[in-house]
Design a protein around this motif. Sequence first.
Motif, short mmCIF file in Angstrom:
data_model
loop_
_atom_site.label_atom_id
_atom_site.label_comp_id
_atom_site.label_asym_id
_atom_site.label_seq_id
_atom_site.Cartn_x
_atom_site.Cartn_y
_atom_site.Cartn_z
N SER A 11 8.62 1.71 1.09
CA SER A 11 8.80 0.74 0.00
C SER A 11 8.82 1.38 -1.39
CB SER A 11 7.68 -0.30 0.09
OG SER A 11 7.52 -0.93 -1.15
N GLY A 12 7.93 2.33 -1.62
CA GLY A 12 7.96 3.04 -2.91
C GLY A 12 7.25 2.34 -4.05
N SER A 13 6.32 1.42 -3.73
CA SER A 13 5.62 0.74 -4.85
C SER A 13 4.77 1.74 -5.64
CB SER A 13 4.77 -0.43 -4.34
OG SER A 13 3.67 0.03 -3.60
N ASN A 14 4.22 2.74 -4.96
CA ASN A 14 3.44 3.76 -5.69
C ASN A 14 4.36 4.66 -6.52
OD1 ASN A 14 0.40 3.78 -5.09
ND2 ASN A 14 1.35 3.29 -3.13
N ALA A 90 4.12 9.60 -1.83
CA ALA A 90 3.84 8.17 -1.99
C ALA A 90 4.38 7.45 -0.75
CB ALA A 90 4.51 7.64 -3.26
N GLY A 91 3.54 7.43 0.29
CA GLY A 91 3.99 6.84 1.55
C GLY A 91 5.04 7.74 2.21
N ILE A 111 -1.58 9.85 -1.94
CA ILE A 111 -2.44 8.67 -2.09
C ILE A 111 -2.66 8.08 -0.70
CG2 ILE A 111 -0.41 7.21 -2.61
CD1 ILE A 111 -3.75 6.47 -4.20
N HIS A 112 -3.91 7.72 -0.41
CA HIS A 112 -4.24 7.18 0.92
C HIS A 112 -4.99 5.86 0.74
CE1 HIS A 112 -5.08 7.31 5.18
NE2 HIS A 112 -6.34 6.96 4.90
N PRO A 113 -4.65 4.83 1.54
CA PRO A 113 -5.24 3.50 1.32
C PRO A 113 -6.61 3.30 1.97
CG PRO A 113 -3.64 3.36 3.06
CD PRO A 113 -3.64 4.80 2.62
N HIS A 174 -3.81 -2.00 -2.69
CA HIS A 174 -2.60 -1.56 -3.40
C HIS A 174 -2.78 -1.67 -4.91
CE1 HIS A 174 -0.80 -0.75 0.33
NE2 HIS A 174 -0.64 -2.02 0.69
N GLU A 177 -4.52 1.41 -5.80
CA GLU A 177 -3.60 2.56 -5.72
C GLU A 177 -2.72 2.66 -6.95
OE1 GLU A 177 -2.73 3.26 -1.02
OE2 GLU A 177 -1.37 1.92 -2.08
C1 GRF Z 1 0.37 3.29 0.45
O1 GRF Z 1 -0.59 2.38 0.90
C2 GRF Z 1 -0.18 4.69 0.45
O2 GRF Z 1 -1.55 4.75 0.25
C3 GRF Z 1 0.15 5.17 1.84
O3 GRF Z 1 1.39 4.59 2.14
C4 GRF Z 1 1.54 3.38 1.39
C5 GRF Z 1 2.85 3.50 0.66
O4 GRF Z 1 3.21 2.31 0.01
N1 GRF Z 1 0.14 6.61 1.89
P1 GRF Z 1 4.40 2.32 -1.01
O5 GRF Z 1 5.63 2.86 -0.26
O6 GRF Z 1 4.04 3.21 -2.16
O7 GRF Z 1 4.60 0.90 -1.42
#
Ligand code: GRF
Length: 199
Positions: A11-14, A90-91, A111-113, A174, A177
Motif C-alpha cells: 500500500s505504501g502509506s508509510n 516500508a512494507g 518500520i515494524h507494527p 498505523h 507508524e
Molecule cells: C506497516 O504496518 C509496516 O509496519 C509493515 O508493513 C506495513 C506496511 O504498510 N512493515 P504500508 O504499505 O506502509 O501502508
Amino acid sequence: MAKLAVLASGSGSNFEALALALRARPESEGPRHGCAMLIYDRKAAFAAQRAARLGIGSRYVTYMGRTREEAEAEIAAILSEEKADLIALAGFMRIFTPDFVRGWKGRVVNIHPALLPKWPGAHAIRDAFEAGERIYGATVHYIDEGVDTGPLIARESFDSREGESIESIEERTHEIEHRLYPRVVLELLDKIESSRRPR
Ligand code: GRF
C-alpha cells in the motif's frame, strides 16, 4: 540535503507519510532532505500510484525468475545512481542477503507494527492479538539478515482498551507508524547531513 530512498511492496502509506514529512518540514526544524525514489517489487503495489501522485520517481524491480543477488544488484545500481544516503523499508516483503546487508550497514531501516523483539514476522498485529497481548506499538530498527531482528532505534507503545477490536488496534498502530517513522528518518538524515559538513 541528504537523500532518502524508500522500498515498498504494498500500500505504501508509510512511504507517503515519509515523503510528505520530508516535503513539509519547516526550515526552523532543520535542513531540508529529499525523497529521491520509490523502488517496489510487486507490480500491483499501490505505493507506485502514491509516488506518481506525489511526483516522486519510482522503479519496479522484479524478483521473479531471478536470484536475490540479481534483484539486489539492480536495487543497488538504482540507489547509487540516485545517490541515496539512507534507505527506508516500508512494507517491503523481502529479506536481504548478508552481502547486501554488509554493504549498506547502518543505512537501511525498517518500520515494524509491533514492539520488537516481541512479535516479529509478517502478521505481527494478528499474532499479538490472538495471543491476548495488551500492549501494542511500532518499532523502527536497522535491518540485518534476519526477519525483524536488527538493532532497535525507536519504539512507541500504547495499551489496548478493554474489548478493543483488532481493526482499531491496527488503525492506532498505523497512526503511530506514520508519526514515528518520519521523525526517526528525519533525525537520521540530519545526522548524515551534519556528518558531511566541514567542522
Ligand atoms: C506497516 O504496518 C509496516 O509496519 C509493515 O508493513 C506495513 C506496511 O504498510 N512493515 P504500508 O504499505 O506502509 O501502508
